[in-house]
Write an enzyme that holds these catalytic residues in place. Structure first.
Site, PDB file in Angstrom:
ATOM      1  N   LYS A 216       1.103  -1.222  -0.324  1.00  8.41           N
ATOM      2  CA  LYS A 216       0.098  -0.192  -0.055  1.00  8.41           C
ATOM      3  C   LYS A 216       1.125   0.825  -0.287  1.00  8.41           C
ATOM      4  CE  LYS A 216      -3.604   2.006   2.471  1.00  8.41           C
ATOM      5  NZ  LYS A 216      -4.539   2.318   3.799  1.00  8.41           N
ATOM      6  N   GLU A 222      10.326  -4.540   4.731  1.00  9.75           N
ATOM      7  CA  GLU A 222      10.802  -5.559   4.774  1.00  9.75           C
ATOM      8  C   GLU A 222       9.912  -6.728   2.877  1.00  9.75           C
ATOM      9  OE1 GLU A 222       9.005  -4.976   6.175  1.00  9.75           O
ATOM     10  OE2 GLU A 222       8.490  -5.896   8.254  1.00  9.75           O
ATOM     11  N   GLY A 279      -4.980  -1.712   4.719  1.00  8.33           N
ATOM     12  CA  GLY A 279      -4.009  -2.756   3.989  1.00  8.33           C
ATOM     13  C   GLY A 279      -4.903  -3.822   4.537  1.00  8.33           C
ATOM     14  N   ARG A 280      -5.587  -4.337   5.638  1.00 13.63           N
ATOM     15  CA  ARG A 280      -5.761  -5.806   6.515  1.00 13.63           C
ATOM     16  C   ARG A 280      -6.567  -5.513   5.251  1.00 13.63           C
ATOM     17  NH1 ARG A 280      -4.379  -2.373  10.563  1.00 13.63           N
ATOM     18  NH2 ARG A 280      -6.474  -1.018  12.020  1.00 13.63           N
ATOM     19  N   GLU A 365      -5.754  -6.293  14.783  1.00 11.43           N
ATOM     20  CA  GLU A 365      -4.432  -5.810  14.019  1.00 11.43           C
ATOM     21  C   GLU A 365      -5.939  -4.530  14.085  1.00 11.43           C
ATOM     22  OE1 GLU A 365      -0.790  -4.517  11.127  1.00 11.43           O
ATOM     23  OE2 GLU A 365      -2.614  -4.733  10.323  1.00 11.43           O
ATOM     24  N   HIS A 396      -6.177 -33.168  16.971  1.00  8.03           N
ATOM     25  CA  HIS A 396      -4.814 -33.789  17.821  1.00  8.03           C
ATOM     26  C   HIS A 396      -3.412 -33.670  18.846  1.00  8.03           C
ATOM     27  CE1 HIS A 396      -6.569 -37.213  16.498  1.00  8.03           C
ATOM     28  NE2 HIS A 396      -7.362 -36.380  15.281  1.00  8.03           N
ATOM     29  N   LYS A 524       9.499  -0.544  14.576  1.00  9.22           N
ATOM     30  CA  LYS A 524       9.919  -0.131  13.371  1.00  9.22           C
ATOM     31  C   LYS A 524      10.748   0.634  13.279  1.00  9.22           C
ATOM     32  CE  LYS A 524       5.447  -1.069   9.997  1.00  9.22           C
ATOM     33  NZ  LYS A 524       4.727   0.192   8.529  1.00  9.22           N
TER      34      LYS A 524
END
Ligand code: F6P
Length: 560
Positions: A216, A222, A279-280, A365, A396, A524
Site C-alpha cells: 500500500k 521487508e 491494508g488488512r 491489528e 490432535h 519499526k
C-alpha cells in the site's frame, strides 16, 4: 485485563453506561448456568438461535446466553450506535479519525451500480476501471498472451508483500485452490529472512516468472528488500535484458505512484488502490491480483459478489437478525463479562487452513487498542487474542486444553458440507468430528456418566476411581457453528465480509478506531536504529542492558 502502563486521566465511559451495567448484573445470574440446562429447558433453542444466509447457516445456540442476554447485548449495540456508525462507514465518512480517512473496502465490492462518494467524488468509476485492468492483465497471464523477455509465457507468479498485502491474497489462493489455473503456480514471499525468497527463487526461472510487488505504502522495508533481491536475481539470471524487459516481469500494486516509479516499475504496470482501503481490508482491491490470476477474474468477481451480499445483509437486517452483529456481541459477552482472553477459529476445511492467520491480522491489528476514539483510556478489555488451526489437525494438538483446561475459550467452528475433495468417506469423517466436537465442548461428561463408562469398560474399581477425576469434562464451552454448503468464491466472499463486519461492530462498541495501526510504529522505528548499529558495529542509541547484551551477542555470532 492488563493494566496500561500509562493510565490516561480521562477514562472511556463505556462501563458506566446503562446497557453495560445491566449486562453486568445479568452476568452474575447466568455465569454458573450450564448450557445443558438451557437446552433441556428449551427444545426450540436451535431454531431460535440459528440464522440462514444464502447457503450459510450460523448456529449460535451453543452459547451461554438466554433471550435476556441477547436482548441486553443488542441494546448495548444500539446504545453504542452500531447502526449509525455502519451507515457512516458505507457512505464514505472519514471514520478513521486519527488518519482522516474514509473506510471503504465495501466500495471495492459494491456491485449495486450505486455511486459511493469520498470528498464529493464518486469512486466507483475508479474501482471499476481497476477491476477491468485486473481482468485484462490476469486474462493475458492465464491464457499465455503475456510473454516474458525470452518469448515464453508466465508459469510462476510471485507476490511480494507483507501483512495485508500478503495474508489476504495468500489465504484466498489457498481457499480457492480447486478453481485455480492448472499450469500456473502462485507463490508468496513476505518474510525479510533471506531464506524465504532464497529458497523460492532457487526453483524458479527468470524467463517464466512474474513478480507482483504489493505494498500500500511502497515504503515497507521487508517488501522493498525482497523486491530488490528479486530484481537483482532477475537481472543476473536473465543475462542481457533491457529496462523494457523488467516491465514484462515486474508489476506493482500500490497507492503510491511516486515510490513505485522510484523503485523502477513503470506506472503503466501499476495497479492502484486508495488510502480509504486499509491494508488488512485490501484483498478485494488490486492487492488481490495474484489471486485473480490464479483463479481467474470471473471467480474473483464472484467473491466480490458474495461479500457484497453480506454487506447488504449487514446493512439491512435488524440487529437481532444480523449475523456479524450477533457474532460481535457474543464475542463481547465472553471477552468483557466472562473475561475470556482468546477466541479460536477452527475451520473444518483444509482449504481454509490460512483463515486463522488471516483473521489474526484482521482482528488484532484492528481492535488491539487501549485508547478510545477520543483518546481516553479504555478501562475494559478490547480485541481478543485470535488463534486457531484447521479443524481435525487441531483435535490432535491443542483441543485437550479446550476440553479440560482452566480457560474459557469461545470457538468458531467453520465447516463446508461439500468438500472439493470428492471422497465421501473423508467428508463424513470430517463432518462427524465437527459435530462431535461442538457437542462435547457444550455437554462435557459428568462424574456419574464417566463412572458408568469406566464400569462398562470393565476397569478394576480402584483403578477406575483413580482415573475418574481425569476423565470428567466440565463442558459449558461455547461455540458458534458456521456451516457453508461448499467453499465457492461467493461463499468465501460472504464469510470474509462477515468477519470484517464483526470486527467493525466490536470496534464501535469499544469505541475504538479499528482502522489505524499506530502500535506497529515503535518497533519499526527502533529496528531502524538497531540496523544502523549492526551495520556500523557501534552502539549509537540508548538501550537497556538486555538489548545491549543481545546486540553484542548477535555481532559476535554473525560470522563464523
Ligand atoms: O506494519 C503493519 C502494516 O502497516 C499493515 O497494516 C499492512 O498490512 C502491512 O504493514 C504492509 O503494509 P504495506 O502494504 O504498506 O506494505
Amino acid at each position: 485485563m492488563r493494566p496500561a502502563r500509562v493510565i490516561l486521566n480521562a477514562k472511556s465511559p463505556l462501563i458506566n453506561t446503562p446497557a453495560w451495567v445491566a449486562l453486568l448484573e445479568h452476568f452474575e445470574r447466568i455465569e454458573k448456568v450450564h448450557m445443558v440446562e438451557l437446552f433441556d429447558q428449551d427444545p426450540e433453542r436451535f431454531k431460535k438461535y440459528s440464522i440462514q444466509f444464502n447457503d450459510m447457516l450460523l448456529d449460535y445456540s451453543k452459547n451461554r446466553v438466554t433471550d435476556v442476554t441477547m436482548k441486553l447485548l443488542f441494546s448495548l449495540a444500539e446504545q453504542a450506535g452500531v447502526e449509525k456508525w455502519r451507515d457512516k462507514m458505507f457512505s464514505g465518512e472519514k471514520i478513521n479519525n486519527t488518519e482522516g480517512r474514509a473506510v471503504l473496502h465495501t466500495a471495492l465490492r459494491n456491485r449495486s451500480g450505486k455511486p459511493v462518494f469520498v470528498d464529493d467524488e464518486n469512486v466507483m468509476p475508479l474501482v471499476d476501471a481497476e477491476l477491468e485492468k485486473m481482468r485484462d492483465f490476469s486474462d493475458k497471464v492465464r491464457n499465455g498472451q503475456w510473454i516474458g523477455y525470452a518469448g515464453l509465457p508466465i508459469t510462476n507468479v510471485v507476490n511480494i508483500g507483507i501483512g495485508g498485502s500478503d495474508l489476504g491474497p495468500n489465504m484466498v489462493c489457498r481457499a480457492l485452490e480447486p478453481y485455480s489455473h492448472k499450469s500456473l503456480r502462485v507463490h508468496f514471499v513476505s518474510n525479510v529472512d533471506g531464506s524465504h525468497i532464497g529458497q523460492m527463487l532457487s526453483y524458479l526461472r527468470p524467463e517464466t516468472t512474474l513478480f507482483i510487488v504489493a505494498s500500500k505504502t511502497f515504503t515497507t522495508q521487508e517488501t522493498l528488500t525482497n523486491a530488490n533481491t528479486a530484481k537483482k536475481w532477475f537481472l543476473e539470471g536473465a543475462g542481457r535484458v533491457t529496462e523494457g524487459d523488467i516491465a514484462k516481469h515486474f508489476v506493482a500494486v500500490s497507492t503510491n505512484e511516486k515510490e513505485v516509479e522510484k523503485f523502477g516499475i513503470d506506472p503503466v504496470n501499476m495497479f492502484r488502490f486508495w488510502d480509504w482501503v486499509g491494508g488488512r481490508y485490501s484483498l478485494w482491491s488490486a492487492v488481490g491480483l495474484a489471486s485473480a490470476i490464479y483463479v481467474g477474474m470471473d471467480n474473483f468477481i464472484e467473491m466480490l459478489e458474495g461479500a457484497h451480499e453480506m454487506d447488504n445483509h449487514f446493512q439491512e437486517q435488524p440487529l437481532d437478525q444480523n449475523i456479524p452483529v450477533i457474532l460481535a456481541m457474543l464475542g463481547i459477552w465472553y471477552g468483557n463479562f466472562f473475561h475470556a482472553e482468546s477466541s479460536a477459529v477452527l475451520p473444518y476445511d483444509h482449504n481454509l487452513r490460512m483463515l486463522p492467520a488471516y483473521l489474526e491480522q484482521a482482528d488484532m491489528e484492528s481492535n488491539g487498542k487501549s485508547v478510545d476514539r477520543e483518546g481516553r483510556q479504555a478501562t475494559y478489555s478490547t480485541g481478543k487474542i485470535i488463534w486457531g488451526a484447521e479443524g481435525i489437525n487441531g483435535q490432535h494438538a491443542f483441543y485437550q486444553l479446550l476440553h479440560q483446561g482452566t480457560r474459557l475459550i469461545p470457538t468458531d467452528f467453520i465447516a463446508s458440507i461439500q468438500s472439493h475433495g470428492n471422497h465421501k468417506e473423508h467428508c463424513d469423517i470430517l463432518a462427524s468430528n465437527f459435530l462431535a466436537q461442538t457437542e462435547a465442548l457444550m455437554k462435557g461428561r459428568t462424574m456419574e456418566k464417566t463412572r458408568e463408562q469406566l464400569k462398562e469398560a470393565d476397569i478394576e474399581l480402584h483403578k477406575a476411581e483413580k482415573r475418574l477425576p481425569h476423565m470428567i469434562f466440565s463442558g459449558n464451552q461455547p461455540s458458534n457453528s458456521i456451516v457453508i454448503k461448499k467453499l465457492t468464491p461467493k461463499a468465501l466472499g460472504s464469510l470474509l465480509a462477515m468477519y470484517e463486519h464483526k470486527i467493525f461492530v466490536q470496534g464501535i462498541v469499544w469505541n475504538l478506531n479499528s482502522y489505524d495501526q499506530w502500535g506497529v510504529e515503535l518497533g519499526k522505528k527502533l529496528a531502524k536504529n538497531i540496523l544502523e548499529e549492526l551495520e556500523d558495529g557501534e552502539n549509537l542509541y540508548e538501550h537497556d542492558s538486555s538489548t545491549l547484551g543481545l546486540l553484542d551477542w548477535f555481532r559476535k555470532n554473525s560470522a563464523d
